[in-house]
Scaffold this motif. Structure first.
Motif, short mmCIF file in Angstrom:
data_model
loop_
_atom_site.label_atom_id
_atom_site.label_comp_id
_atom_site.label_asym_id
_atom_site.label_seq_id
_atom_site.Cartn_x
_atom_site.Cartn_y
_atom_site.Cartn_z
N UNK A 99 0.81 -1.22 0.00
CA UNK A 99 0.00 0.00 0.00
C UNK A 99 0.85 1.28 0.00
N UNK A 100 1.90 1.34 0.79
CA UNK A 100 2.65 2.59 0.93
C UNK A 100 3.34 3.08 -0.34
N UNK A 101 4.11 2.27 -1.06
CA UNK A 101 4.78 2.81 -2.25
C UNK A 101 3.82 3.40 -3.29
N UNK A 129 0.00 1.98 -10.96
CA UNK A 129 -0.43 0.59 -11.23
C UNK A 129 0.78 -0.35 -11.30
N UNK A 130 1.84 0.08 -11.94
CA UNK A 130 3.05 -0.74 -12.04
C UNK A 130 3.66 -0.98 -10.66
N UNK A 131 3.75 0.07 -9.86
CA UNK A 131 4.30 -0.05 -8.50
C UNK A 131 3.46 -0.99 -7.66
N UNK A 132 2.14 -0.82 -7.71
CA UNK A 132 1.25 -1.70 -6.95
C UNK A 132 1.41 -3.15 -7.41
N UNK A 135 4.90 -4.66 -6.34
CA UNK A 135 4.99 -4.87 -4.90
C UNK A 135 4.04 -5.99 -4.45
N UNK A 136 2.84 -6.05 -5.03
CA UNK A 136 1.91 -7.12 -4.70
C UNK A 136 2.49 -8.48 -5.09
#
Length: 168
Positions: A99-101, A129-132, A135-136
């Motif tokens: 969530x944070x990034x 979207x790419x970061x989420x 990281x997910x």
């Protein structure tokens, strides 16, 4: 060895060194006793288990996670040895990493809004979207590795065997 049905219910078999049992980790292979040892090994994922025949339990020995299962006569049941405090911390860190990034990218994109008609207006949404997604994926992989999920272990074994086929 199939046991005859009794009143519509299969007879329960006890954990012993003469029979094969389904692997509690990958659930694809069979664990069988190793010769001259009080241990079992899976013919699919190749994990090694020590046994306690009196308590009908097996404990995985070649993993960083202390996992134990009890044989109930038909299937394996997890013996709850996980440290609840550690599990809560793992889940909290995982949620924070997911969530944070993206939130740190979303906030400036809402404060410093691109101009209307700008050719790069799509970039902040793409970057969030790419970061989420990345990281997910990373956290999901860590959770699957930590909890040794059966589909994950079976997939790792299949990929390893596929790669060995091409390397030899």
């Amino acid at each position: 060895m199939q046991h005859p049905k009794t009143n519509g219910v299969h007879d329960r078999k006890t954990l012993n060194t003469q029979e094969a049992f389904p692997c509690p980790i990958c659930r694809h292979g069979q664990i069988e006793a190793l010769t001259l040892m009080d241990a079992f090994a899976c013919n699919f994922c190749r994990h090694i288990f020590t046994t306690n025949l009196k308590e009908q339990t097996v404990h995985v020995e070649d993993s960083s996670q202390p996992m134990t299962w009890r044989w109930n006569g038909r299937k394996w049941q997890t013996v709850n040895q996980t440290d609840l405090d550690l599990s809560i911390i793992i889940w909290m860190v995982g949620i924070a990493l997911v969530v944070l990034p993206p939130s740190l990218i979303w906030l400036p994109s809402k404060i410093f809004v691109p101009l209307d008609g700008d050719s790069g207006a799509w970039f902040p949404t793409f970057w969030i979207a790419l970061t989420f997604g990345l990281h997910f994926t990373f956290v999901a992989w860590l959770m699957a590795e930590h909890y040794q999920l059966p589909f994950y272990v079976a997939g790792k074994v299949r990929i390893r065997r596929w790669l060995e086929r091409f390397s030899s």
